[in-house]
Write an enzyme that holds these catalytic residues in place. Structure first.
Site, PDB file in Angstrom:
ATOM      1  N   TRP A  74       3.648 -94.245  95.439  1.00  0.00           N
ATOM      2  CA  TRP A  74       3.455 -93.095  96.327  1.00  0.00           C
ATOM      3  C   TRP A  74       2.511 -92.075  95.705  1.00  0.00           C
ATOM      4  O   TRP A  74       1.610 -91.556  96.370  1.00  0.00           O
ATOM      5  CB  TRP A  74       4.805 -92.456  96.656  1.00  0.00           C
ATOM      6  CG  TRP A  74       4.676 -91.268  97.554  1.00  0.00           C
ATOM      7  CD1 TRP A  74       4.582 -89.955  97.190  1.00  0.00           C
ATOM      8  CD2 TRP A  74       4.588 -91.280  98.988  1.00  0.00           C
ATOM      9  NE1 TRP A  74       4.453 -89.143  98.284  1.00  0.00           N
ATOM     10  CE2 TRP A  74       4.457 -89.932  99.415  1.00  0.00           C
ATOM     11  CE3 TRP A  74       4.624 -92.291  99.949  1.00  0.00           C
ATOM     12  CZ2 TRP A  74       4.348 -89.580 100.755  1.00  0.00           C
ATOM     13  CZ3 TRP A  74       4.528 -91.927 101.282  1.00  0.00           C
ATOM     14  CH2 TRP A  74       4.391 -90.599 101.671  1.00  0.00           C
ATOM     15  N   HIS A  75       2.711 -91.789  94.442  1.00  0.00           N
ATOM     16  CA  HIS A  75       1.868 -90.797  93.782  1.00  0.00           C
ATOM     17  C   HIS A  75       0.448 -91.301  93.566  1.00  0.00           C
ATOM     18  O   HIS A  75      -0.480 -90.508  93.440  1.00  0.00           O
ATOM     19  CB  HIS A  75       2.493 -90.354  92.459  1.00  0.00           C
ATOM     20  CG  HIS A  75       3.619 -89.397  92.646  1.00  0.00           C
ATOM     21  ND1 HIS A  75       3.653 -88.144  92.057  1.00  0.00           N
ATOM     22  CD2 HIS A  75       4.759 -89.484  93.377  1.00  0.00           C
ATOM     23  CE1 HIS A  75       4.758 -87.509  92.406  1.00  0.00           C
ATOM     24  NE2 HIS A  75       5.452 -88.318  93.214  1.00  0.00           N
TER      25      HIS A  75
END
Length: 473
Positions: A74-75
Site C-alpha cells: 500500500w505504501h
C-alpha cells in the site's frame, strides 16, 4: 544571474534523473523478457510460505506477516498523486532514500529484508517494484481475500527520484605497439603461464596491478600504470603499497620480463609496466577459474617503463592515497568518514556506483586488502572470484554490531548462536546500509547474478587498468 546566492540557484537536476550510469543491469537488460522466464506460481508459493515463517529478528504479528506486507504494498502504491501523476508503485522507489525512511514507512525496511531471500532466489526475473506489489497481493490471498490478479512490468530505478515532494517540512611488445599489429595471443598466453607458475598469489598479483593503476586521477589526468612508477620512489615506499611485499612481486616479475625478452626475436619486448597489469589480469582469470568459470580479462599492451630521471619525486608524492577503500586502507582518522573517502576515490577513478560496488565485492574475495586484513573478506574461499561478499553481507542470519571499543570495525555474528562469522569496516557495511548501494549489492547477491558479477567485475577492473591509456581512444 551571478547576483543570485548559491542556495538560490535554479536546480535543473530534475531534468536529468536516472542516468544509465547508475543502473547495474546494463543497457541490454530486458525486464519483460526476463519476466516471461519467471515461474510465477513457484514464486507465489514461496511468498505464501513466507507469510507464516516467523523470524526471531522480526517476529510476525500473530504468526503471520500479512499485515506488514499489505502495508508495504500500500505504501509503495500510495505515493501516487492525482495532481501531477507522480509517485506510485511503478519504480520500486520505496527501497531508496529518502522514501525508505519517511515516518509513515517505518519498519518497512524489515518487510523488504524478509523478502530478500526470495528476491535473491529469483533475481533479475522479478523487479523489486513488482515484488512489493505481488507480495501484498499474496498476503491478501493467504488470508482469504480474492484479488483481481497481478500484472507485472514495473521496472526498478537505481537512484532516488528528485521530483518527490517532501512536504513543507523542511598497445605492446616493441616498436609496433601502437600500429594495431601486435601479435598478442601466443606471447600473452606464455607470459600469463610464467606469471602464474612464479609462485605469486592471486592477491599479490591483483594488489600490485591495482596499486600501479589506481593512482590515476580523473580530475587532472595524472597517475596510472603507464611508466611502472610503482617500482620507483616515491611510490615503492608508500605505506599502502606494502613495500616489502611489493618488492617480492616486482622482483619475480622483473625476472619473468628478462627471461621473456631475452628469448624473443623480431624486436618484441615486454615492459614491466605491461607485465604488472598483465599479472593482475592473470590473477583475476585464475580466481575466476578457481570458481569454475573461464574468463578473459581484456588487456591492451603498449605501456612503457619510466626511468628515475623521468620521475619528479615531489610531483608524484601528491598522488599517495590517504585512503583506498578498495583495499580497505585508511592511513589515519579524518574529519570525513571512510565511506566518503571511498566515494571520493571512486570519482577520481571515473567509476560509476555499480562499478565501485562490483569492484569492492571482487577485491574483497580476491583477498586484496591492505595488510591482508580479513575485514570484509566475506567468504570461506578467498582468491576465488565469487559473489560471496554480497551474499554474506546481505544474509539476514547475520547481525552486525560495532566491535568493542571502536566505531570503525564491526562484527557479524550468527543471529541464532552469537558465533562470530565476519568482521568488516564502515566501507564494507555501507553496501548494506546505504539504500542506493544496497540496491546494487542486491543485484550482485542474487543467485542468478554470478555471471553478471564476473562480467561486470572484469569490465570495471580492466577500466581501471587502462585509465591512463590515452592512446586507445
Amino acid at each position: 544571474m551571478d547576483f543570485l546566492r548559491p542556495y538560490q540557484q535554479l536546480n535543473l537536476g530534475i531534468l536529468h534523473q536516472h542516468s544509465s550510469l547508475s543502473n547495474p543491469m546494463g543497457e541490454d537488460f530486458n525486464y519483460a523478457g526476463e519476466f516471461r522466464k519467471l515461474d510465477l506460481e513457484a514464486l507465489k508459493k514461496d511468498l505464501y510460505a513466507l507469510m507464516t515463517d516467523s523470524q526471531d529478528w522480526w517476529p510476525a504479528d500473530y504468526g503471520h506477516y500479512g499485515g506488514l506486507f499489505i502495508r508495504m504494498a500500500w505504501h509503495s502504491a500510495g505515493t501516487y498523486r492525482m495532481g501531477d501523476g507522480r509517485g506510485g508503485a511503478g519504480s520500486g522507489s520505496q527501497r531508496l532514500a529518502p522514501l525508505n525512511s519517511w515516518p509513515d514507512n517505518v519498519n518497512l525496511d524489515k518487510a523488504r529484508r524478509l523478502l530478500w531471500p526470495i528476491k535473491q532466489k529469483y533475481g533479475r526475473k522479478i523487479s523489486w517494484a513488482d515484488l512489493l506489489i505481488l507480495t501484498g497481493n499474496c498476503a491478501l490471498e493467504a488470508m482469504g481475500f480474492k484479488t483481481f490478479g497481478f500484472g507485472g512490468g514495473r521496472k526498478d530505478i537505481w537512484e532516488p527520484e528528485v521530483d518527490i515532494y517532501r512536504g513543507s517540512e523542511d598497445e605492446w611488445l616493441g616498436d609496433k605497439r601502437y600500429s594495431g599489429d601486435r601479435e598478442l595471443e601466443n606471447p600473452l598466453a606464455a607470459l600469463k603461464g610464467r606469471i602464474l607458475a612464479s609462485g605469486l598469489s592471486v592477491s599479490q598479483l591483483v594488489s600490485t596491478a591495482w596499486a600501479s593503476a589506481s593512482t590515476f586521477r580523473g580530475s587532472d589526468k595524472r597517475g596510472g600504470a603507464n611508466g611502472a612508477r610503482i617500482r620507483l620512489a616515491p611510490q615503492k615506499d608508500w605505506e599502502v603499497n606494502q613495500p616489502a611485499r611489493l618488492e617480492t612481486v616486482l622482483k619475480a616479475l622483473e625476472g619473468i620480463r628478462k627471461e621473456f625478452n631475452s628469448s624473443q626475436s623480431g624486436g618484441k619486448k615486454v615492459s614491466l609496466a605491461d607485465l604488472i597489469v598483465l599479472g593482475g589480469c592473470a590473477g583475476v582469470e585464475q580466481a575466476a577459474k578457481n570458481a569454475g568459470h573461464d574468463v578473459t580479462v581484456p588487456f591492451t599492451p603498449g605501456r612503457t617503463d619510466a626511468s628515475p630521471g623521468q620521475t619528479d619525486v615531489q610531483a608524484f608524492a601528491v598522488l599517495e592515497p590517504a585512503a583506498d577503500g578498495f583495499r580497505n586502507y585508511l592511513k589515519a582518522r579524518y574529519s570525513v568518514s571512510a565511506e566518503e573517502l571511498l566515494v571520493d576515490r571512486a570519482q577520481l577513478l571515473t567509476l560509476t556506483a555499480p562499478e565501485m560496488t562490483v569492484l569492492i565485492g571482487g577485491m574483497r574475495v580476491l583477498n586484496a586488502n591492505f595488510g591482508q586484513s580479513r575485514h570484509g573478506v566475506f567468504t570461506t574461499r578467498p582468491e576465488t572470484l565469487t559473489n560471496d561478499f554480497f551474499v554474506n553481507l546481505l544474509d539476514m542470519g547475520t547481525t552486525w554490531k560495532a566491535a568493542p571499543g571502536t566505531d570503525d570495525v564491526f562484527e557479524g555474528r550468527d543471529r541464532a548462536t552469537g558465533e562470530l562469522r565476519w568482521t568488516g569496516t564502515r566501507v564494507d557495511l555501507i553496501f548494506g546500509s546505504n539504500s542506493q548501494l544496497r540496491a546494487v549489492a542486491e543485484v550482485y547477491g542474487s543467485e542468478d547474478s554470478r555471471e553478471r558479477f564476473l562480467h561486470d567485475f572484469v569490465a570495471a577492473f580492466a577500466k581501471v587498468m587502462n585509465l591512463d591509456r590515452f592512446d586507445l581512444g
